[in-house]
Design an enzyme around this catalytic site. Structure first.
Site, PDB file in Angstrom:
ATOM      1  N   ARG A 106      -0.906  -0.524 -13.747  1.00 53.07           N
ATOM      2  CA  ARG A 106      -1.095   0.033 -15.093  1.00 53.07           C
ATOM      3  C   ARG A 106       0.227   0.584 -15.597  1.00 53.07           C
ATOM      4  O   ARG A 106       0.660   1.635 -15.156  1.00 53.07           O
ATOM      5  CB  ARG A 106      -2.087   1.202 -15.029  1.00 53.07           C
ATOM      6  CG  ARG A 106      -3.519   0.809 -15.109  1.00 53.07           C
ATOM      7  CD  ARG A 106      -4.404   2.055 -15.056  1.00 53.07           C
ATOM      8  NE  ARG A 106      -5.790   1.651 -15.169  1.00 53.07           N
ATOM      9  CZ  ARG A 106      -6.471   1.656 -16.312  1.00 53.07           C
ATOM     10  NH1 ARG A 106      -5.919   2.085 -17.429  1.00 53.07           N
ATOM     11  NH2 ARG A 106      -7.725   1.258 -16.338  1.00 53.07           N
ATOM     12  N   ASN A 147      -8.159 -11.952 -20.514  1.00 54.14           N
ATOM     13  CA  ASN A 147      -7.115 -12.189 -19.498  1.00 54.14           C
ATOM     14  C   ASN A 147      -7.104 -13.644 -19.035  1.00 54.14           C
ATOM     15  O   ASN A 147      -6.134 -14.108 -18.431  1.00 54.14           O
ATOM     16  CB  ASN A 147      -7.293 -11.240 -18.311  1.00 54.14           C
ATOM     17  CG  ASN A 147      -7.053  -9.788 -18.707  1.00 54.14           C
ATOM     18  OD1 ASN A 147      -6.381  -9.522 -19.700  1.00 54.14           O
ATOM     19  ND2 ASN A 147      -7.604  -8.853 -17.950  1.00 54.14           N
ATOM     20  N   CYS A 194      -7.321  -0.815 -11.579  1.00 52.01           N
ATOM     21  CA  CYS A 194      -6.656  -1.837 -12.392  1.00 52.01           C
ATOM     22  C   CYS A 194      -7.561  -3.039 -12.642  1.00 52.01           C
ATOM     23  O   CYS A 194      -7.109  -4.085 -13.089  1.00 52.01           O
ATOM     24  CB  CYS A 194      -5.368  -2.301 -11.727  1.00 52.01           C
ATOM     25  SG  CYS A 194      -4.089  -1.054 -11.698  1.00 52.01           S
TER      26      CYS A 194
END
Length: 605
Positions: free
Chosen positions: A414, A513, A268
């Protein structure tokens, strides 16, 4: 070094003597952690053919190792929590009665180090002398383990000085399980067949016994075995947290610093997030740790975290200048590579490194490889071991003995649908509920008939909890009562992996992000626009800074929506998950689930 020069700790000296009598090594060597010692051990392994020096102009101080093809990853089904009762191991761990397991392993350990040296590695998890740190001593017959432990932890004489004459330590015994007859030499990587591999933890005794594997988390016992499985038991008993989390520091354009931890299952992007390069101007992310966080309450009632490790043990395939440039810079020198490919000019290569495969390589099994071979040149779990101090964005306080104050805890997995890009828990207990249900959808990468189902992995700790998962979740709930609620970190569930109905990613991820991190920082500082939904606080569509980002308003609305139908299905799936944990699951979590279901049923979006 000899033992008498190194320590007067009677418990340690007695234990080393007892283990040596059982394992029967040719000699015992006490590691001092020096550069000279490291070079000597490396030379030993180069001379025996176990290590390949890389091109000093391209990768100074770097070496490549190839393990046996049967010894390439953690072995979860050979990993045991041998608590006194099965109940204490709980429904998610493999349990064997400790008396029986010790008897079995003592037979295996008898004479297992014949023809080898027993290395004594005193190591500190966390900065030496920190009030949060703990000391371990690993006995191993593998020089590969010594050189890796020297990078991953702080080892040597300074640790023994800190231990003193009556200090406590976690005893860790390791053997590759391949004794040598007189005059016999290793033919490649030594290890035992799978049915003889045991990675065993005795939680009440705070002891680790590992046999038969030379690889990674099975052999570097400071990592998952101590820093998570044994430490989680210590943390339960002593009122702190030992967690599978990254730690990072975010600085905003005004210079204000916020410290964040994050729990994510494998695959991840935990290391990528820990070393993130923000795409929004004026923001900076620096790394404190990429894998493990030990957290305790400070005198001011806030939760403080240290990274108990001193290095990064990262998955190489997929690491590139695009996905993680800071990791690529970290591994330019003084790095140990395991099970990746070797180029003809003495450099390393792996799938996803960002360059075309060369016309010829030596693959991870030592065989000639060309792009037509039809096989992977590097093993998917190929690794790099590199000093954290070499990371270009290592935070200045990464070794602060007091730790850093945590304002936000991220959890994630995920999930192509259902879970939005980011939402914040209503309070601590609701955050623990979110942690208990997190996980990833099973993809084709895992050999399984459950593709499309969610593998739930509470706080990304499923393989690493050293006791009953229900007691672990109760411990998280208990931690929330130990301080003023306003001082607790806020908990956020993130999901970078949403897809649209055509299977296209809705969010670009990686450096972008940082836009989500910015909203999280705003939230912990009492700013940041949010709307209350049945699942938690969600950013308003304009609360995430999308300046210069190619994501449509429709996609942002999709990323920040609560799909009632999908969430009601999620509730049913969580019920099944909770039932699998049995009667001991904390009642508070069932209450949280019922409240969520009620809120969803009343929700009209």
């Amino acid at each position: 070094m000899t033992s008498t020069n190194m320590t007067k700790n009677k418990k340690l000296l007695d234990w080393v003597k007892e283990m040596a009598e059982m394992c029967q090594p040719d000699e015992i060597y006490w590691c001092d952690g020096s550069e000279e010692e490291n070079e000597r051990l490396i030379k030993l392994m180069v001379d025996s053919g176990l290590a390949t020096p890389l091109n000093p102009e391209k990768r100074p101080g770097c070496y490549l190792f190839r393990s046996d093809p049967s010894d390439v990853a953690r072995v979860e089904d050979r990993t045991f929590i041998a608590s006194k009762t099965k109940e204490d191991a709980g429904p998610t761990n493999n349990w064997i009665d400790p008396v029986e397991l010790k008897a079995t392993m003592k037979e295996l350990y008898k004479g297992c180090m014949k023809g080898r040296t027993m290395y004594v590695i005193p190591f500190s998890m966390g900065p030496i002398g920190s009030p949060i740190s703990k000391i371990g001593v690993e006995l191993t017959d593998s020089p590969y383990v010594v050189v890796n432990m020297r990078i991953m932890t702080r080892i040597g004489k300074a640790v023994l000085d800190q231990l003193g004459e009556d200090g406590d330590f976690v005893p860790c015994l390791h053997s590759v399980g391949a004794p040598l007859k007189e005059g016999e030499k290793d033919k490649g990587w030594p290890c035992a067949p799978i049915e003889k591999k045991y990675i065993s933890h005795f939680p009440e005794e705070r002891t680790i016994w590992s046999y038969g594997s030379g690889y990674g988390g099975n052999a570097l016992l400071g990592k998952k075995c101590f820093a998570l499985r044994i430490a989680s038991v210590m943390a339960r008993d002593e009122g702190w947290l030992a967690e599978h989390m990254l730690i990072l520091r975010i600085t905003d354009p005004e210079g204000n610093k916020t410290y964040v931890t994050g729990a994510f299952p494998s695959a991840c992007g935990k290391t990528n997030l820990a070393m993130l390069i923000p795409t929004i101007p004026g923001w900076k992310v620096e790394t404190i740790g990429d894998d493990i966080a030990w957290m305790r309450f400070g005198k001011d009632g806030r939760l403080y975290a240290i990274n108990p490790e001193a290095g990064f043990f990262g998955v190489a395939p997929g690491t590139s200048m695009d996905s993680n440039p800071n990791a690529m810079h970290t591994i330019k020198k003084n790095t140990i590579f395991t099970n990746v490919a070797l180029t003809d000019d003495g450099d390393v290569w792996w799938e996803g490194i960002g360059t075309e495969p060369p016309a010829h390589l030596i693959d991870w099994q030592g065989k000639d490889w060309t792009p037509d071979s039809g096989t992977l040149a590097a093993h998917p779990n190929g690794r790099f071991t590199a000093p954290a101090s070499q990371c270009p964005v290592i935070a200045p306080e990464w070794e602060d003995p007091e730790g850093v104050p945590i304002s936000a805890i991220l959890i994630g997995g995920r999930r192509p649908n259902t879970i939005p890009l980011v939402h914040e828990s209503f309070d601590w207990n609701h955050g623990v509920f979110m942690g208990s249900i997190m996980g990833s959808e099973i993809t084709a990468a895992a050999i399984s008939n459950k593709i499309g189902q969610v593998r739930r992995d509470p706080f990304a700790m499923l393989p690493f909890i050293g006791y009953n998962v229900n007691d672990y979740l109760q411990h998280w709930l208990n931690m929330g009562t130990k301080t003023d609620p306003s001082k607790l970190p806020k908990i956020f569930y993130v999901n970078w992996f949403r897809k649209d109905s055509n299977g296209k990613w809705l969010w670009p991820g990686y450096g972008e992000n940082s836009r989500v991190l910015k909203w999280i920082v705003e939230r912990v500082n009492g700013k940041g626009k949010a709307v209350k939904t049945p699942i938690g606080y969600m950013p308003t569509v304009d609360a995430i800074d999308t300046t210069g980002l190619d994501v449509s308003k429709e996609d942002m609305e999709e990323l920040l929506s609560v799909n009632k139908e999908q969430w009601l299905q999620e509730v049913e799936s969580i019920k099944e998950h909770y039932k699998s944990y049995g009667e001991k699951l904390p009642k508070e979590l069932w209450a949280q689930l019922e409240a969520l279901e009620q809120r969803l049923k009343e929700y009209n979006g």
